[in-house]
Scaffold this motif. Sequence first.
Motif, PDB file in Angstrom:
ATOM      1  N   THR A  66      -0.842  14.999   2.943  1.00  0.00           N
ATOM      2  CA  THR A  66      -2.252  14.605   2.984  1.00  0.00           C
ATOM      3  C   THR A  66      -2.445  13.214   2.400  1.00  0.00           C
ATOM      4  OG1 THR A  66      -2.981  16.908   2.789  1.00  0.00           O
ATOM      5  CG2 THR A  66      -4.576  15.213   2.192  1.00  0.00           C
ATOM      6  N   THR A  67      -1.769  12.927   1.289  1.00  0.00           N
ATOM      7  CA  THR A  67      -1.900  11.614   0.650  1.00  0.00           C
ATOM      8  C   THR A  67      -1.414  10.505   1.558  1.00  0.00           C
ATOM      9  OG1 THR A  67      -1.634  12.611  -1.552  1.00  0.00           O
ATOM     10  CG2 THR A  67      -1.238  10.247  -1.366  1.00  0.00           C
ATOM     11  N   VAL A  68      -0.303  10.735   2.246  1.00  0.00           N
ATOM     12  CA  VAL A  68       0.234   9.718   3.151  1.00  0.00           C
ATOM     13  C   VAL A  68      -0.740   9.430   4.294  1.00  0.00           C
ATOM     14  CG1 VAL A  68       2.033   9.255   4.872  1.00  0.00           C
ATOM     15  CG2 VAL A  68       2.648  10.155   2.616  1.00  0.00           C
ATOM     16  N   VAL A  69      -1.197  10.476   4.966  1.00  0.00           N
ATOM     17  CA  VAL A  69      -2.049  10.292   6.149  1.00  0.00           C
ATOM     18  C   VAL A  69      -3.431   9.752   5.764  1.00  0.00           C
ATOM     19  CG1 VAL A  69      -3.168  11.463   8.073  1.00  0.00           C
ATOM     20  CG2 VAL A  69      -0.825  12.051   7.470  1.00  0.00           C
ATOM     21  N   LEU A  70      -4.076  10.385   4.795  1.00  0.00           N
ATOM     22  CA  LEU A  70      -5.428   9.959   4.429  1.00  0.00           C
ATOM     23  C   LEU A  70      -5.418   8.650   3.644  1.00  0.00           C
ATOM     24  CD1 LEU A  70      -7.254  13.295   3.543  1.00  0.00           C
ATOM     25  CD2 LEU A  70      -6.942  12.157   5.751  1.00  0.00           C
ATOM     26  N   GLY A  71      -4.359   8.414   2.879  1.00  0.00           N
ATOM     27  CA  GLY A  71      -4.248   7.132   2.190  1.00  0.00           C
ATOM     28  C   GLY A  71      -4.169   5.985   3.186  1.00  0.00           C
ATOM     29  N   SER A  72      -3.421   6.200   4.263  1.00  0.00           N
ATOM     30  CA  SER A  72      -3.328   5.182   5.314  1.00  0.00           C
ATOM     31  C   SER A  72      -4.694   4.929   5.956  1.00  0.00           C
ATOM     32  CB  SER A  72      -2.328   5.627   6.372  1.00  0.00           C
ATOM     33  OG  SER A  72      -2.350   4.771   7.497  1.00  0.00           O
ATOM     34  N   ARG A  73      -5.450   6.015   6.180  1.00  0.00           N
ATOM     35  CA  ARG A  73      -6.782   5.852   6.766  1.00  0.00           C
ATOM     36  C   ARG A  73      -7.694   5.068   5.832  1.00  0.00           C
ATOM     37  NH1 ARG A  73      -8.361  11.768   9.347  1.00  0.00           N
ATOM     38  NH2 ARG A  73      -6.530  12.013  10.690  1.00  0.00           N
ATOM     39  N   ALA A  74      -7.614   5.337   4.548  1.00  0.00           N
ATOM     40  CA  ALA A  74      -8.460   4.636   3.582  1.00  0.00           C
ATOM     41  C   ALA A  74      -8.162   3.144   3.581  1.00  0.00           C
ATOM     42  CB  ALA A  74      -8.255   5.231   2.187  1.00  0.00           C
ATOM     43  N   VAL A  75      -6.892   2.790   3.612  1.00  0.00           N
ATOM     44  CA  VAL A  75      -6.503   1.378   3.638  1.00  0.00           C
ATOM     45  C   VAL A  75      -7.000   0.706   4.919  1.00  0.00           C
ATOM     46  CG1 VAL A  75      -4.547  -0.213   3.757  1.00  0.00           C
ATOM     47  CG2 VAL A  75      -4.514   1.694   2.122  1.00  0.00           C
ATOM     48  N   ALA A  76      -6.841   1.389   6.048  1.00  0.00           N
ATOM     49  CA  ALA A  76      -7.304   0.842   7.324  1.00  0.00           C
ATOM     50  C   ALA A  76      -8.819   0.654   7.313  1.00  0.00           C
ATOM     51  CB  ALA A  76      -6.891   1.772   8.467  1.00  0.00           C
ATOM     52  N   HIS A  77      -9.551   1.643   6.796  1.00  0.00           N
ATOM     53  CA  HIS A  77     -11.006   1.528   6.707  1.00  0.00           C
ATOM     54  C   HIS A  77     -11.400   0.335   5.832  1.00  0.00           C
ATOM     55  CE1 HIS A  77     -11.584   5.070   8.961  1.00  0.00           C
ATOM     56  NE2 HIS A  77     -12.617   5.571   8.324  1.00  0.00           N
ATOM     57  N   HIS A  78     -10.737   0.176   4.708  1.00  0.00           N
ATOM     58  CA  HIS A  78     -11.072  -0.906   3.778  1.00  0.00           C
ATOM     59  C   HIS A  78     -10.892  -2.273   4.444  1.00  0.00           C
ATOM     60  CE1 HIS A  78     -11.778  -2.685  -0.124  1.00  0.00           C
ATOM     61  NE2 HIS A  78     -10.642  -3.369  -0.039  1.00  0.00           N
ATOM     62  N   LYS A  79      -9.773  -2.442   5.127  1.00  0.00           N
ATOM     63  CA  LYS A  79      -9.521  -3.706   5.827  1.00  0.00           C
ATOM     64  C   LYS A  79     -10.563  -3.933   6.912  1.00  0.00           C
ATOM     65  CE  LYS A  79      -4.501  -3.740   5.076  1.00  0.00           C
ATOM     66  NZ  LYS A  79      -3.163  -3.644   5.740  1.00  0.00           N
ATOM     67  N   TRP A  80     -10.930  -2.866   7.618  1.00  0.00           N
ATOM     68  CA  TRP A  80     -11.910  -2.984   8.691  1.00  0.00           C
ATOM     69  C   TRP A  80     -13.277  -3.376   8.132  1.00  0.00           C
ATOM     70  CZ3 TRP A  80     -16.536  -0.781  10.098  1.00  0.00           C
ATOM     71  CH2 TRP A  80     -16.940  -0.959  11.425  1.00  0.00           C
ATOM     72  N   TYR A  81     -13.697  -2.751   7.061  1.00  0.00           N
ATOM     73  CA  TYR A  81     -14.985  -3.084   6.445  1.00  0.00           C
ATOM     74  C   TYR A  81     -15.016  -4.541   5.982  1.00  0.00           C
ATOM     75  CZ  TYR A  81     -16.764   1.743   6.176  1.00  0.00           C
ATOM     76  OH  TYR A  81     -17.251   2.996   6.477  1.00  0.00           O
TER      77      TYR A  81
ATOM     78  N   PRO B  96     -10.170   3.932  -7.513  1.00  0.00           N
ATOM     79  CA  PRO B  96     -11.133   3.068  -8.208  1.00  0.00           C
ATOM     80  C   PRO B  96     -10.462   2.094  -9.179  1.00  0.00           C
ATOM     81  CG  PRO B  96     -11.932   5.309  -8.139  1.00  0.00           C
ATOM     82  CD  PRO B  96     -10.528   5.356  -7.622  1.00  0.00           C
ATOM     83  N   PHE B  97     -10.856   0.813  -9.069  1.00  0.00           N
ATOM     84  CA  PHE B  97     -10.421  -0.262  -9.967  1.00  0.00           C
ATOM     85  C   PHE B  97      -8.961  -0.675  -9.795  1.00  0.00           C
ATOM     86  CE2 PHE B  97     -13.384   2.543 -12.415  1.00  0.00           C
ATOM     87  CZ  PHE B  97     -14.516   1.737 -12.286  1.00  0.00           C
ATOM     88  N   LEU B  98      -8.199   0.043  -8.977  1.00  0.00           N
ATOM     89  CA  LEU B  98      -6.775  -0.236  -8.876  1.00  0.00           C
ATOM     90  C   LEU B  98      -6.314  -0.638  -7.480  1.00  0.00           C
ATOM     91  CD1 LEU B  98      -5.289   2.641 -11.099  1.00  0.00           C
ATOM     92  CD2 LEU B  98      -5.640   0.242 -11.708  1.00  0.00           C
ATOM     93  N   PHE B  99      -6.630   0.213  -6.475  1.00  0.00           N
ATOM     94  CA  PHE B  99      -6.022   0.005  -5.149  1.00  0.00           C
ATOM     95  C   PHE B  99      -7.009   0.388  -4.042  1.00  0.00           C
ATOM     96  CE2 PHE B  99      -3.714   2.080  -1.601  1.00  0.00           C
ATOM     97  CZ  PHE B  99      -3.073   0.968  -1.110  1.00  0.00           C
TER      98      PHE B  99
END
Length: 265
Positions: free
Chosen positions: A231-246, A262-265
Motif C-alpha cells: 500500500t505504501t509503495v502504490v499510494l506513496g507513488s500516487r501522492a508524489v505524482a499528485h504533488h508534482k501535478w498540483y 508533513p514537513f518532510l516529504f
Amino acid sequence: MEALLSRLFSSRQEELLTLDRMAYFMLLMAACALVALLFEDVPYGRYTTGRYGFPVNARLAWFVQELPAFLLPLCLLVWSSSSKTSVLENQLLIAMYMCHYTQRSLIYPLLIRGGKPTPVASFCLAFVFCIYNGYMQIRYLSHYAEYPAHWVKHPCFIIGSSLWLAGWLVNVHADHILRNLRKPGETGYKIPRGGMFEYVSGANFLGEITEWVGFAVAGHSVHSSAFAIFTTVVLGSRAVAHHKWYLSKFEDYPKNRKALVPFLF
C-alpha cells in the motif's frame, strides 16, 4: 467454504505455508511496483491514457473492484469453524479490516460525484488484488494468528490500533474534502484545503497508508506487513505524482505543502 478449502489443502500446515508464500509474493510485487512506478504513474483518474483498455464508469469500477475485499472475507468468517475468531485480538484486527472495506466498497462508491472512468486494466488488477489480499488477511487472522496473552495491552497493539484509527479518520475526512471541492455545476480541478491537506498533497493517501501501517504494527505478521508495504509503495507513488501535478497546474499552490509526509516529504 470450509469444505472447499479442505479439499484444496490437505493440512493446516499446508494452508499456512500457502498464506506465508502469498505474503512473500506480495512483497516481491511491491518491489516490482516500486521500480515500475519510477517510470510511469498508475493509469487512473487524471493520468488515464488510452493504452490500458476501455474505460469503466468510476462508481461502478470502485464498487465492483473493492467488493471482493469485503464479500470474500465475510464469507470466510460466516462459514468459519475456527476458535481463533473468538479471541479478542483476532476479533479486533478483523474488525479493523472489515471496517475499512465496509466503507470503501459499500459507502464510498455511493458518494462519488462524477469521477473520471477507470481503465479496464487498472480495474481488473484492483479486483484481483482485493480477492488475493482479502483471503490472505482474513484467513490468517481467523485460523492461524496466535498472540501472547494480553497482547491487546501490548504497546505494539495499542500504538498500532491507534495509528489505524487515526489513519481511517484522516482518510475518510480527506475523501469528504475532495468530494466537496466543486460546487454543483462547476468543473475543473481545484486546490484541496483543510484537514491534512494543509500539510500534504496526498492527505487521503497518507490516511490509508497510516491505517495499514497501524494494522501491521498491531497484527505483527508478515501478512499484514506485506499489505502495508504494498500500500505504501502504490499510494506513496500516487501522492508524489499528485504533488508534482498540483505544482505544475497551480501557480498559487502552497509552497510549504509536502507530497505525503508533513514537513518532510
